[in-house]
Scaffold this active site. Structure first.
Site, mmCIF file in Angstrom:
data_model
loop_
_atom_site.group_PDB
_atom_site.id
_atom_site.type_symbol
_atom_site.label_atom_id
_atom_site.label_comp_id
_atom_site.label_asym_id
_atom_site.label_seq_id
_atom_site.Cartn_x
_atom_site.Cartn_y
_atom_site.Cartn_z
ATOM 1 N NE ARG A 2 4.175 2.609 -3.678
ATOM 2 C CZ ARG A 2 5.433 2.935 -2.154
ATOM 3 N NH1 ARG A 2 6.004 3.245 -1.856
ATOM 4 N NH2 ARG A 2 4.803 1.567 -1.399
ATOM 5 C CD GLU B 192 11.548 2.092 -7.271
ATOM 6 O OE1 GLU B 192 11.836 1.112 -6.285
ATOM 7 O OE2 GLU B 192 11.359 2.868 -7.245
ATOM 8 C CG HIS C 117 11.895 1.434 -3.173
ATOM 9 N ND1 HIS C 117 11.008 0.805 -4.145
ATOM 10 C CD2 HIS C 117 10.842 1.742 -2.161
ATOM 11 C CE1 HIS C 117 9.627 1.673 -3.248
ATOM 12 N NE2 HIS C 117 9.857 1.630 -2.287
#
Length: 307
Positions: free
Chosen positions: A220, A249, A268
Site C-alpha cells: 500500500r 495515489e 497499481h
C-alpha cells in the site's frame, strides 16, 4: 440465497444452468450508481466506486461479504454488524509476486536506464569491463516485509535466482527485524495498510538500511512516507525504488517521483492480468459452492490479524 454480483458477463454466467452456474442461488447484479432493491444474504465487492460500495454494504440482511481484493481496509469500516468478511488474496498472489520479481530483475539489469536512453535515441552502453549498476540477484539479500501468501510465492520465484530470502512478520522481534533490514539489498513491502503499518518506512527505517539498497512497494502506498523516500533517493541512501503503489495515489502529474531516474513506477496494476475478471468469477463460483455445501470458504478475515 440471494447474492449481489458485479454486472459483468463473467459474473452473469454464474446464473446459467450449466457447468458455469451455481444452482440454488438467486443473483442480482449491480453497477456504479445502480443497486438492486431488497434484502440479500451476501455481496461480492469488486470493480466499483466508493459510493456504490458503501451503499452495497448497507443492503439489509447481509450475512457475509466477499471482497475480490487482497486488501480489506476499504471494507472493514462499513461492514455490517455480524457479517463475515472474506478476501481474495489468493486471486492476486501469483501476479503480484511475478510483478515484484519482474521489477527487481529489470532494475538489476538497468532496463529503466536503457529505456530512458532509448527515448533520447542514445546508445548508453555501460563502461566495460563492468558497470556497478548492472547486477543479478545471485547472492542478494532480499527481505520480504510481510511474509504471507504473496511472500511465499515470491520466495519460490526468487529461489532459481540464487537470492537469500528472509521474511519479516508482525511477530518478528524488533531487533531481528532491524538486523534483517540492515543486511538487505532489496526490501519488498507486502504489508496491508493498518494503524501499525502506515508510515512504517520513515527516516528511521531508511537510515537503518544498507546504503544503496532498493525498495519495492507492492503493498500500500501509505506504508511509505513519500517525502522521506524522496530524500533517501536524492541522497543515495536508497539505490532506487520500484513502486506499484504511492501516497498520494494516483500520483499527481507534477509530483517529483515521476522524474526520479532510479524509480520504476506502475499504476497499481501488480495484480492485473488479462484473465483477472474470469478468475474472479471462478473464485466466486467456488466460494458460493462451498457455502451451499456447508463448508467454510477460504479467505475469512480474522479480527485483529495484521501480517
Amino acid at each position: 440465497m440471494r447474492v449481489l454480483l458485479p454486472d459483468l458477463p463473467e459474473f452473469r454466467a454464474l446464473s446459467q444452468h450449466d457447468e458455469h452456474g451455481v444452482p440454488g442461488v438467486t443473483f442480482d447484479h449491480y453497477r456504479r450508481g445502480h443497486l438492486p432493491d431488497g434484502e440479500a444474504d451476501g455481496v461480492v465487492l469488486w470493480l466499483t466506486d466508493a459510493a456504490t460500495r458503501t451503499a452495497l454494504l448497507a443492503t439489509p440482511g447481509l450475512k457475509w461479504v466477499l471482497t475480490l481484493t487482497a486488501g480489506i481496509e476499504h471494507v472493514q469500516a462499513h461492514l455490517p454488524p455480524g457479517a463475515a468478511l472474506f478476501n481474495a488474496s489468493r486471486l492476486h498472489d501469483r501476479a503480484v509476486a511475478v510483478h515484484a520479481l519482474s521489477g527487481m530483475l529489470a532494475a538489476a539489469r538497468g532496463l529503466h536506464r536503457f529505456r530512458d536512453a532509448q527515448r533520447r535515441h542514445h546508445w548508453d552502453a555501460p563502461a566495460l569491463p563492468g558497470d556497478s549498476a548492472l547486477t543479478t540477484l545471485d547472492g542478494a539479500h532480499v527481505v520480504l516485509w510481510g511474509h504471507g501468501h504473496i511472500g511465499r510465492n515470491l520466495e519460490e520465484l526468487l529461489a532459481p535466482h540464487g537470492a537469500h530470502v528472509h521474511g519479516i512478520r508482525s511477530t518478528t522481534p524488533t531487533d531481528e527485524r532491524d538486523e534483517l533490514l540492515a543486511q538487505a539489498d532489496w526490501v519488498v513491502l507486502l504489508l496491508p495498510s493498518t494503524p501499525d503499518t502506515r508510515g512504517i518506512v520513515n527516516p528511521t527505517t531508511l537510515r537503518g538500511l544498507k546504503r544503496g539498497a532498493w525498495l519495492v512497494n507492492v503493498g500500500r502506498g501509505n506504508l511509505v512516507v513519500t517525502d522521506d523516500l524522496l530524500n533517501a533517493l536524492n541522497s543515495g541512501q536508497l539505490g532506487g525504488a520500484i513502486l506499484d503503489v504511492t501516497d498520494p495515489e494516483p500520483l499527481p502529474e507534477e509530483h517529483p517521483l515521476w522524474d526520479q531516474p532510479n524509480v520504476i513506477l506502475t499504476p497499481h496494476i501488480a495484480s492485473t492480468t488479462t484473465d483477472l475478471v474470469t478468475r474472479g468469477a471462478h473464485l466466486t463460483r467456488d466460494f458460493l459452492i462451498d457455502l451451499q455445501q456447508g463448508h467454510e470458504p477460504d479467505g475469512r478475515v480474522t479480527a485483529g490479524r495484521t501480517y
